[in-house]
Design a protein around this motif. Structure first.
Motif, PDB file in Angstrom:
ATOM      1  N   LYS A   1      59.387  39.364  99.225  1.00 38.98           N
ATOM      2  CA  LYS A   1      59.293  39.155  97.779  1.00 38.98           C
ATOM      3  C   LYS A   1      60.239  40.094  97.028  1.00 38.98           C
ATOM      4  N   ASP A   2      60.466  41.283  97.583  1.00 33.92           N
ATOM      5  CA  ASP A   2      61.383  42.229  96.954  1.00 33.92           C
ATOM      6  C   ASP A   2      62.811  41.697  96.926  1.00 33.92           C
ATOM      7  N   LEU A   3      63.172  40.882  97.896  1.00 40.30           N
ATOM      8  CA  LEU A   3      64.508  40.286  97.903  1.00 40.30           C
ATOM      9  C   LEU A   3      64.700  39.392  96.685  1.00 40.30           C
ATOM     10  N   VAL A   4      63.660  38.660  96.316  1.00 34.22           N
ATOM     11  CA  VAL A   4      63.734  37.791  95.139  1.00 34.22           C
ATOM     12  C   VAL A   4      63.913  38.633  93.880  1.00 34.22           C
ATOM     13  N   GLU A   5      63.178  39.729  93.792  1.00 29.45           N
ATOM     14  CA  GLU A   5      63.285  40.607  92.632  1.00 29.45           C
ATOM     15  C   GLU A   5      64.667  41.239  92.543  1.00 29.45           C
ATOM     16  N   THR A   6      65.206  41.670  93.681  1.00 32.53           N
ATOM     17  CA  THR A   6      66.538  42.274  93.687  1.00 32.53           C
ATOM     18  C   THR A   6      67.594  41.276  93.250  1.00 32.53           C
ATOM     19  N   PHE A   7      67.449  40.038  93.683  1.00 36.47           N
ATOM     20  CA  PHE A   7      68.397  38.989  93.306  1.00 36.47           C
ATOM     21  C   PHE A   7      68.525  38.867  91.794  1.00 36.47           C
ATOM     22  N   HIS A   8      67.411  39.089  91.090  1.00 43.44           N
ATOM     23  CA  HIS A   8      67.406  38.965  89.634  1.00 43.44           C
ATOM     24  C   HIS A   8      67.763  40.268  88.929  1.00 43.44           C
ATOM     25  N   LYS A   9      67.214  41.354  89.411  1.00 45.19           N
ATOM     26  CA  LYS A   9      67.348  42.608  88.684  1.00 45.19           C
ATOM     27  C   LYS A   9      68.577  43.426  89.088  1.00 45.19           C
ATOM     28  N   ASN A  10      69.060  43.204  90.298  1.00 44.78           N
ATOM     29  CA  ASN A  10      70.232  43.954  90.765  1.00 44.78           C
ATOM     30  C   ASN A  10      71.106  43.052  91.630  1.00 44.78           C
ATOM     31  N   PRO A  11      71.676  41.993  91.048  1.00 42.45           N
ATOM     32  CA  PRO A  11      72.433  41.019  91.843  1.00 42.45           C
ATOM     33  C   PRO A  11      73.620  41.632  92.577  1.00 42.45           C
ATOM     34  N   ALA A  12      74.242  42.648  91.983  1.00 46.52           N
ATOM     35  CA  ALA A  12      75.378  43.275  92.662  1.00 46.52           C
ATOM     36  C   ALA A  12      74.951  43.974  93.946  1.00 46.52           C
ATOM     37  N   GLY A  13      73.704  44.382  94.012  1.00 46.00           N
ATOM     38  CA  GLY A  13      73.201  45.058  95.190  1.00 46.00           C
ATOM     39  C   GLY A  13      72.451  44.141  96.143  1.00 46.00           C
ATOM     40  N   PHE A  14      72.486  42.845  95.865  1.00 41.47           N
ATOM     41  CA  PHE A  14      71.774  41.895  96.716  1.00 41.47           C
ATOM     42  C   PHE A  14      72.454  41.804  98.074  1.00 41.47           C
ATOM     43  N   ASP A  15      71.681  41.930  99.144  1.00 45.86           N
ATOM     44  CA  ASP A  15      72.196  41.962 100.509  1.00 45.86           C
ATOM     45  C   ASP A  15      71.946  40.616 101.186  1.00 45.86           C
ATOM     46  N   TYR A  16      72.999  39.836 101.374  1.00 51.48           N
ATOM     47  CA  TYR A  16      72.867  38.534 102.010  1.00 51.48           C
ATOM     48  C   TYR A  16      72.375  38.650 103.450  1.00 51.48           C
ATOM     49  N   GLN A  17      72.836  39.672 104.157  1.00 53.45           N
ATOM     50  CA  GLN A  17      72.436  39.818 105.547  1.00 53.45           C
ATOM     51  C   GLN A  17      70.940  40.093 105.666  1.00 53.45           C
ATOM     52  N   SER A  18      70.390  40.845 104.712  1.00 53.59           N
ATOM     53  CA  SER A  18      68.949  41.078 104.712  1.00 53.59           C
ATOM     54  C   SER A  18      68.196  39.774 104.489  1.00 53.59           C
ATOM     55  N   LEU A  19      68.747  38.913 103.650  1.00 55.02           N
ATOM     56  CA  LEU A  19      68.135  37.605 103.400  1.00 55.02           C
ATOM     57  C   LEU A  19      68.143  36.777 104.675  1.00 55.02           C
ATOM     58  N   ILE A  20      69.283  36.739 105.346  1.00 50.95           N
ATOM     59  CA  ILE A  20      69.381  35.967 106.582  1.00 50.95           C
ATOM     60  C   ILE A  20      68.442  36.520 107.649  1.00 50.95           C
ATOM     61  N   SER A  21      68.396  37.855 107.742  1.00 57.74           N
ATOM     62  CA  SER A  21      67.496  38.485 108.714  1.00 57.74           C
ATOM     63  C   SER A  21      66.043  38.143 108.424  1.00 57.74           C
ATOM     64  N   ALA A  22      65.683  38.073 107.126  1.00 55.70           N
ATOM     65  CA  ALA A  22      64.319  37.717 106.753  1.00 55.70           C
ATOM     66  C   ALA A  22      63.993  36.290 107.177  1.00 55.70           C
ATOM     67  N   VAL A  23      64.955  35.397 107.042  1.00 53.80           N
ATOM     68  CA  VAL A  23      64.737  34.008 107.441  1.00 53.80           C
ATOM     69  C   VAL A  23      64.611  33.893 108.947  1.00 53.80           C
ATOM     70  N   GLU A  24      65.386  34.692 109.658  1.00 57.51           N
ATOM     71  CA  GLU A  24      65.347  34.643 111.118  1.00 57.51           C
ATOM     72  C   GLU A  24      64.007  35.123 111.681  1.00 57.51           C
TER      73      GLU A  24
END
Length: 259
Positions: free
Chosen positions: A233-256
């Protein structure tokens, strides 16, 4: 969520039924950080996309929203005028005579022969989803394809959720059409504690998105917005509040690591 198909993708909160674009490399992902910020601003200022689906009427309808669900709908009826109201799909008064479990079975059986997803969920589950959506109306979901991932933009609008390939959005911007549209019907939320859902492919003839892939996207949405860990859920919040710091690899790892 109870469903009616042969293959099912189970989650914590509900169960779904099932009936070449860009693959991002690590370099593409890092370069896309700034574009996410721009993406959020553009999507917030743009009107909701108009889905291309079969659930259309010639005349506007007036769908009741249900008192116990605090919707995000831009209109009083909760759905765009081209979307069929629940009463035009099923006999609502007759459904009210059934139990919630039987309503779910009837709903899924009705859609079992159609090229779409269907499901039913408790009102409290849908309310939790709406509460999160109000705070975070957009997100990116990585769909596994071939040797990589294709990112889809998720956007909430009233009682509908749109899923659009990110590459297509980058190409067509506000004119991009979603490849999957979820519509939620809340008329029975108060009396029967159930919300009904149908998920339609934007262009099923082109087969750009299969029902199994659509099911994967909806399951991911459920995890990141309702049933997943706080880290997800924190990934969703980061996407909105700190998009420049959003980590795509963390998103992919979460899906995996989704189970």
């Amino acid at each position: 969520m109870r469903t009616s198909s042969r293959k099912r993708f189970r989650g914590v909160g509900f169960e779904l039924t099932t009936q070449n674009l860009e693959t991002f490399s690590d370099r593409d992902s890092s370069e896309g950080a700034k574009s996410v910020d721009e993406l959020i601003q553009r999507k917030r200022s743009a009107p909701p996309p108009e889905p291309s689906n079969e659930n259309k009427d010639d005349k506007p309808d007036e769908t009741k929203t249900g008192k116990s669900v605090k919707g995000l709908a831009p209109r009083a009826d909760g759905l765009p005028s081209h979307v069929k109201s629940l009463e035009k799909i099923v006999d609502v008064e007759r459904l009210k005579q059934e139990s919630s479990d039987q309503i779910a079975n009837i709903w899924n059986e009705y859609h079992s022969s159609r090229q779409c997803l269907s499901g039913a969920m408790p009102s409290s589950f849908y309310q939790s989803l709406l509460d999160q959506a109000k705070k975070f109306p957009m997100f990116l979901l990585p769909l596994p394809r071939n040797e990589g991932y294709e990112f889809f933009l998720l956007q909430f609008s009233g009682h509908q959720i749109y899923f659009t390939p990110l590459l297509e959005y980058k190409t067509h911007r506000e004119n991009a059409r979603p490849h999957l549209v979820l519509t939620h019907y809340v008329e029975l939320a108060d009396e029967k504690d159930i919300v009904l859902m149908v998920g339609e492919l934007g262009d099923p003839d082109r087969k750009i998105l299969t029902l199994q892939e659509a099911q994967n996207l909806v399951y991911q949405m459920q995890i990141f917005y309702v049933t997943g860990s706080q880290a997800k859920k924190d990934l969703v919040e980061t996407f909105h509040k700190n998009p420049a710091g959003f980590d795509y690899q963390s998103l992919i790892s979460a899906v995996e690591t989704l189970s």
